[in-house]
Design a protein around this motif. Structure first.
Motif, PDB file in Angstrom:
ATOM      1  N   ILE A 228      -6.133   9.967   5.387  1.00  0.00           N
ATOM      2  CA  ILE A 228      -5.300  10.821   4.530  1.00  0.00           C
ATOM      3  C   ILE A 228      -6.111  11.761   3.631  1.00  0.00           C
ATOM      4  O   ILE A 228      -5.782  12.943   3.551  1.00  0.00           O
ATOM      5  CB  ILE A 228      -4.297   9.976   3.714  1.00  0.00           C
ATOM      6  CG1 ILE A 228      -3.189   9.479   4.629  1.00  0.00           C
ATOM      7  CG2 ILE A 228      -3.699  10.774   2.567  1.00  0.00           C
ATOM      8  CD1 ILE A 228      -2.199   8.551   3.965  1.00  0.00           C
TER       9      ILE A 228
ATOM     10  N   VAL B  68       1.576   6.896   8.502  1.00  0.00           N
ATOM     11  CA  VAL B  68       1.297   5.722   7.682  1.00  0.00           C
ATOM     12  C   VAL B  68       2.579   4.937   7.399  1.00  0.00           C
ATOM     13  O   VAL B  68       2.589   3.700   7.456  1.00  0.00           O
ATOM     14  CB  VAL B  68       0.544   6.091   6.380  1.00  0.00           C
ATOM     15  CG1 VAL B  68       1.439   6.667   5.328  1.00  0.00           C
ATOM     16  CG2 VAL B  68      -0.178   4.878   5.829  1.00  0.00           C
TER      17      VAL B  68
ATOM     18  N   PHE C  68      -4.452   5.448   6.658  1.00  0.00           N
ATOM     19  CA  PHE C  68      -4.722   5.497   5.220  1.00  0.00           C
ATOM     20  C   PHE C  68      -6.110   6.073   4.942  1.00  0.00           C
ATOM     21  O   PHE C  68      -6.294   6.876   4.036  1.00  0.00           O
ATOM     22  CB  PHE C  68      -4.622   4.107   4.590  1.00  0.00           C
ATOM     23  CG  PHE C  68      -3.359   3.897   3.830  1.00  0.00           C
ATOM     24  CD1 PHE C  68      -3.102   4.613   2.675  1.00  0.00           C
ATOM     25  CD2 PHE C  68      -2.431   2.978   4.263  1.00  0.00           C
ATOM     26  CE1 PHE C  68      -1.935   4.422   1.962  1.00  0.00           C
ATOM     27  CE2 PHE C  68      -1.255   2.768   3.564  1.00  0.00           C
ATOM     28  CZ  PHE C  68      -1.009   3.495   2.405  1.00  0.00           C
TER      29      PHE C  68
ATOM     30  N   THR D  59      -2.242   1.319  10.538  1.00  0.00           N
ATOM     31  CA  THR D  59      -1.912   1.695   9.158  1.00  0.00           C
ATOM     32  C   THR D  59      -3.187   1.928   8.358  1.00  0.00           C
ATOM     33  O   THR D  59      -3.308   2.935   7.641  1.00  0.00           O
ATOM     34  CB  THR D  59      -1.063   0.602   8.484  1.00  0.00           C
ATOM     35  OG1 THR D  59       0.133   0.404   9.237  1.00  0.00           O
ATOM     36  CG2 THR D  59      -0.705   0.978   7.056  1.00  0.00           C
TER      37      THR D  59
ATOM     38  N   VAL E 204      -6.822   5.095  -1.649  1.00  0.00           N
ATOM     39  CA  VAL E 204      -6.194   6.326  -1.170  1.00  0.00           C
ATOM     40  C   VAL E 204      -5.517   7.062  -2.318  1.00  0.00           C
ATOM     41  O   VAL E 204      -5.696   8.265  -2.489  1.00  0.00           O
ATOM     42  CB  VAL E 204      -5.193   6.036  -0.031  1.00  0.00           C
ATOM     43  CG1 VAL E 204      -4.388   7.271   0.300  1.00  0.00           C
ATOM     44  CG2 VAL E 204      -5.941   5.551   1.195  1.00  0.00           C
ATOM     45  N   CYS E 205      -4.772   6.334  -3.131  1.00  0.00           N
ATOM     46  CA  CYS E 205      -4.100   6.974  -4.258  1.00  0.00           C
ATOM     47  C   CYS E 205      -5.114   7.595  -5.210  1.00  0.00           C
ATOM     48  O   CYS E 205      -4.936   8.709  -5.673  1.00  0.00           O
ATOM     49  CB  CYS E 205      -3.232   5.960  -4.999  1.00  0.00           C
ATOM     50  SG  CYS E 205      -1.905   5.315  -3.992  1.00  0.00           S
TER      51      CYS E 205
ATOM     52  N   ALA F 161       0.793  -1.228   0.000  1.00  0.00           N
ATOM     53  CA  ALA F 161       0.000   0.000   0.000  1.00  0.00           C
ATOM     54  C   ALA F 161       0.830   1.286   0.000  1.00  0.00           C
ATOM     55  O   ALA F 161       0.567   2.168  -0.799  1.00  0.00           O
ATOM     56  CB  ALA F 161      -0.959  -0.030   1.173  1.00  0.00           C
ATOM     57  N   PRO F 162       1.813   1.449   0.881  1.00  0.00           N
ATOM     58  CA  PRO F 162       2.569   2.694   0.818  1.00  0.00           C
ATOM     59  C   PRO F 162       3.333   2.879  -0.482  1.00  0.00           C
ATOM     60  O   PRO F 162       3.703   3.993  -0.824  1.00  0.00           O
ATOM     61  CB  PRO F 162       3.532   2.596   1.996  1.00  0.00           C
ATOM     62  CG  PRO F 162       2.782   1.815   2.991  1.00  0.00           C
ATOM     63  CD  PRO F 162       2.097   0.753   2.129  1.00  0.00           C
TER      64      PRO F 162
ATOM     65  N   LEU G  26       1.270   5.094  -2.400  1.00  0.00           N
ATOM     66  CA  LEU G  26       1.343   6.441  -1.827  1.00  0.00           C
ATOM     67  C   LEU G  26       2.654   7.115  -2.194  1.00  0.00           C
ATOM     68  O   LEU G  26       2.688   8.322  -2.444  1.00  0.00           O
ATOM     69  CB  LEU G  26       1.177   6.372  -0.308  1.00  0.00           C
ATOM     70  CG  LEU G  26       1.084   7.707   0.424  1.00  0.00           C
ATOM     71  CD1 LEU G  26      -0.094   8.530  -0.086  1.00  0.00           C
ATOM     72  CD2 LEU G  26       0.964   7.479   1.916  1.00  0.00           C
TER      73      LEU G  26
END
Length: 146
Positions: A70, A87, A67, A63, A136-137, A2-3, A6
């Protein structure tokens, strides 16, 4: 992971939203690196103190919560940077804390299990941008367009 998604978009989101230049983005990236390093060091300490499973479970939940928060940080650079740091910090704790759990799956074949685990993560990381679940992105990019 996931990150990873991001990492690709946070500069593209923060630059126009908060009028950050190259220096500001560099400082944000430095904060991210410090968060990752601190998360890795904290993972070792917390796993020894509290156990692998609780650390991984709590880190994963924290986390996910950060997320989800954000997209609501667009009003304040300080809040957005705090969320970005949080995050990456919690994600590193979760991943590093999970490594001992991964090696315990088949103790006599630790190397093979870790290779398969990292291979799956690498493949998922490469394909994450193609999924609908990369919320999120997508939310950050949509906020930028508005």
């Amino acid at each position: 992971m996931a990150p990873g998604g991001l990492c690709v978009v946070y500069g593209d989101w923060m630059e126009p939203t908060f009028s950050l230049g190259l220096t500001g983005l560099g400082l944000a990236t430095t904060l991210r690196g410090v968060a990752e390093l601190t998360g890795e060091l904290t993972a070792g300490w917390s796993v020894d103190r509290f156990g692998k499973r609780p650390v991984v479970a709590i880190g994963g939940v924290l986390t996910a919560v950060v997320f989800l928060l954000i997209p609501f940080t667009v009003g304040s650079l300080t809040t957005a940077l705090a969320a970005l740091v949080a995050v990456f910090f919690f994600f590193e704790i979760t991943v590093v804390g999970a490594l001992p759990l991964l090696t315990e799956l088949v103790p006599e074949a630790r190397g093979a299990v870790m290779s398969m685990g990292f291979g799956a993560v690498s493949y998922t990381h490469l394909r994450a941008h193609e999924t609908v679940l990369d919320l999120v992105c997508r939310l950050l990019l949509e906020k930028k367009k508005q």
